[in-house]
Design an enzyme around this catalytic site. Structure first.
Site, mmCIF file in Angstrom:
data_model
loop_
_atom_site.group_PDB
_atom_site.id
_atom_site.type_symbol
_atom_site.label_atom_id
_atom_site.label_comp_id
_atom_site.label_asym_id
_atom_site.label_seq_id
_atom_site.Cartn_x
_atom_site.Cartn_y
_atom_site.Cartn_z
ATOM 1 N N GLU A 35 39.313 60.324 41.332
ATOM 2 C CA GLU A 35 39.392 59.976 42.726
ATOM 3 C C GLU A 35 39.987 58.612 42.598
ATOM 4 O O GLU A 35 39.673 57.854 41.933
ATOM 5 C CB GLU A 35 38.057 60.035 43.158
ATOM 6 C CG GLU A 35 37.420 60.980 43.214
ATOM 7 C CD GLU A 35 35.952 61.027 43.773
ATOM 8 O OE1 GLU A 35 35.310 59.915 44.032
ATOM 9 O OE2 GLU A 35 35.136 61.929 43.900
ATOM 10 N N ARG A 60 31.393 39.130 54.641
ATOM 11 C CA ARG A 60 32.135 40.488 54.054
ATOM 12 C C ARG A 60 30.783 41.488 54.234
ATOM 13 O O ARG A 60 30.061 41.664 53.295
ATOM 14 C CB ARG A 60 32.161 40.231 52.603
ATOM 15 C CG ARG A 60 33.668 39.296 52.288
ATOM 16 C CD ARG A 60 34.730 39.967 52.850
ATOM 17 N NE ARG A 60 36.014 39.257 52.737
ATOM 18 C CZ ARG A 60 37.103 39.559 53.233
ATOM 19 N NH1 ARG A 60 37.344 40.499 54.056
ATOM 20 N NH2 ARG A 60 38.296 39.001 52.823
ATOM 21 N N GLU A 94 44.887 31.973 57.532
ATOM 22 C CA GLU A 94 43.592 31.553 57.113
ATOM 23 C C GLU A 94 43.066 30.197 57.165
ATOM 24 O O GLU A 94 42.239 29.716 57.605
ATOM 25 C CB GLU A 94 43.348 32.164 55.829
ATOM 26 C CG GLU A 94 43.242 33.857 55.986
ATOM 27 C CD GLU A 94 42.680 34.422 54.751
ATOM 28 O OE1 GLU A 94 42.124 34.043 54.025
ATOM 29 O OE2 GLU A 94 42.517 35.768 54.704
ATOM 30 N N SER A 111 40.376 46.671 40.361
ATOM 31 C CA SER A 111 39.407 47.409 39.818
ATOM 32 C C SER A 111 40.189 48.781 39.426
ATOM 33 O O SER A 111 39.875 49.648 40.033
ATOM 34 C CB SER A 111 38.311 47.668 40.674
ATOM 35 O OG SER A 111 37.243 48.501 40.063
ATOM 36 N N PRO A 112 40.686 48.749 38.102
ATOM 37 C CA PRO A 112 41.674 49.818 37.820
ATOM 38 C C PRO A 112 40.792 51.117 37.595
ATOM 39 O O PRO A 112 41.614 52.277 37.233
ATOM 40 C CB PRO A 112 42.263 49.385 36.488
ATOM 41 C CG PRO A 112 41.486 48.414 35.883
ATOM 42 C CD PRO A 112 40.646 47.726 37.173
ATOM 43 N N GLY A 113 39.600 51.156 37.563
ATOM 44 C CA GLY A 113 38.925 52.553 37.295
ATOM 45 C C GLY A 113 38.840 53.413 38.727
ATOM 46 O O GLY A 113 38.674 54.622 38.581
ATOM 47 N N GLU A 117 45.134 49.171 43.214
ATOM 48 C CA GLU A 117 45.374 47.564 43.987
ATOM 49 C C GLU A 117 45.887 46.775 42.952
ATOM 50 O O GLU A 117 45.211 46.188 42.008
ATOM 51 C CB GLU A 117 44.288 47.191 44.738
ATOM 52 C CG GLU A 117 44.527 46.045 45.393
ATOM 53 C CD GLU A 117 43.454 45.227 46.172
ATOM 54 O OE1 GLU A 117 43.614 44.539 47.003
ATOM 55 O OE2 GLU A 117 42.106 45.684 45.582
ATOM 56 N N GLU A 136 42.488 38.366 65.107
ATOM 57 C CA GLU A 136 41.189 38.158 66.289
ATOM 58 C C GLU A 136 39.691 38.785 65.740
ATOM 59 O O GLU A 136 38.653 38.237 65.906
ATOM 60 C CB GLU A 136 41.284 38.593 67.471
ATOM 61 C CG GLU A 136 41.669 40.095 67.696
ATOM 62 C CD GLU A 136 42.187 40.555 68.806
ATOM 63 O OE1 GLU A 136 41.738 41.707 69.139
ATOM 64 O OE2 GLU A 136 43.057 39.891 69.350
ATOM 65 N N GLU A 138 38.684 38.422 62.326
ATOM 66 C CA GLU A 138 38.221 37.745 61.099
ATOM 67 C C GLU A 138 37.530 36.428 61.617
ATOM 68 O O GLU A 138 37.732 35.724 62.603
ATOM 69 C CB GLU A 138 39.378 37.099 60.290
ATOM 70 C CG GLU A 138 40.158 38.112 59.906
ATOM 71 C CD GLU A 138 41.415 37.591 58.816
ATOM 72 O OE1 GLU A 138 41.413 38.183 57.713
ATOM 73 O OE2 GLU A 138 41.997 36.901 59.244
#
Length: 174
Positions: A35, A60, A94, A111-113, A117, A136, A138
């Site tokens: 996946e 977050r 930012e 996170s190459p598993g 990205e 707007e 953020e």
């Protein structure tokens, strides 16, 4: 150990990525299924004015963090954007700064598993005020930290892209 992609299909498409089921054949003949979240890529920037590093705190929700300490960063929004274009945009949006001098630090997989990205890390110096249009949705607090507190900032940071960039800066630039 080699492999080749032999098949794949898209199972979901969203605003930040695409989920695919991919099949790969390894050199021993075994076929595996993975996946994969396809991501357009991102840039992170360490703004440094000679005395302070500039970070942000923001909620977050995905990880349940009310106020996560991070460096300015963002994903590639346009196909023709370069990693440096993205870093420039995020610095303005930012923290309201522009960098006159830029240095590429490194690039790495988040996170190459499960995702492709790739994040490009930059150092921005010779900073000046240059407010950009903030998204707007953020909620960002700008956090300038003196260089003398760099180790404490690293200890308190839980964001991987920021940690990689801060540690790279401490090891090879400072």
């Amino acid at each position: 150990m080699t492999f080749e992609r032999i098949d794949g299909e898209e199972v979901w498409r969203g605003q930040i990525g695409v989920v695919r089921i991919e099949k790969f054949r390894h050199d021993d003949g075994k076929v595996v299924e993975r996946e994969v979240i396809q991501h357009p890529g991102a840039s992170v920037v360490l703004p440094f004015d000679g005395e302070r590093v500039w970070l942000v705190r923001q909620p977050r929700e995905v990880v349940g963090e009310q106020s996560l300490l991070e460096l300015p960063a963002g994903k590639w929004d346009e196909e023709d954007e370069s990693p440096l274009d993205v870093a420039n945009r995020e610095l303005r949006e930012e923290i309201g700064k522009a960098g006159a001098t830029w240095r590429f630090l490194t690039r790495f997989y988040s996170s190459p598993g499960f995702t492709n990205e790739e994040i490009h890390a930059f150092l921005a110096t010779d900073l000046s005020d240059a407010p950009g249009e903030r998204d707007e949705t953020e909620r960002i607090e700008v956090v300038p930290e003196p260089l003398s507190r760099l180790d404490e900032v690293i200890q308190s940071c839980r964001d991987s892209k920021s940690l990689v960039t801060l540690l790279w800066f401490r090891a090879f630039v400072r």
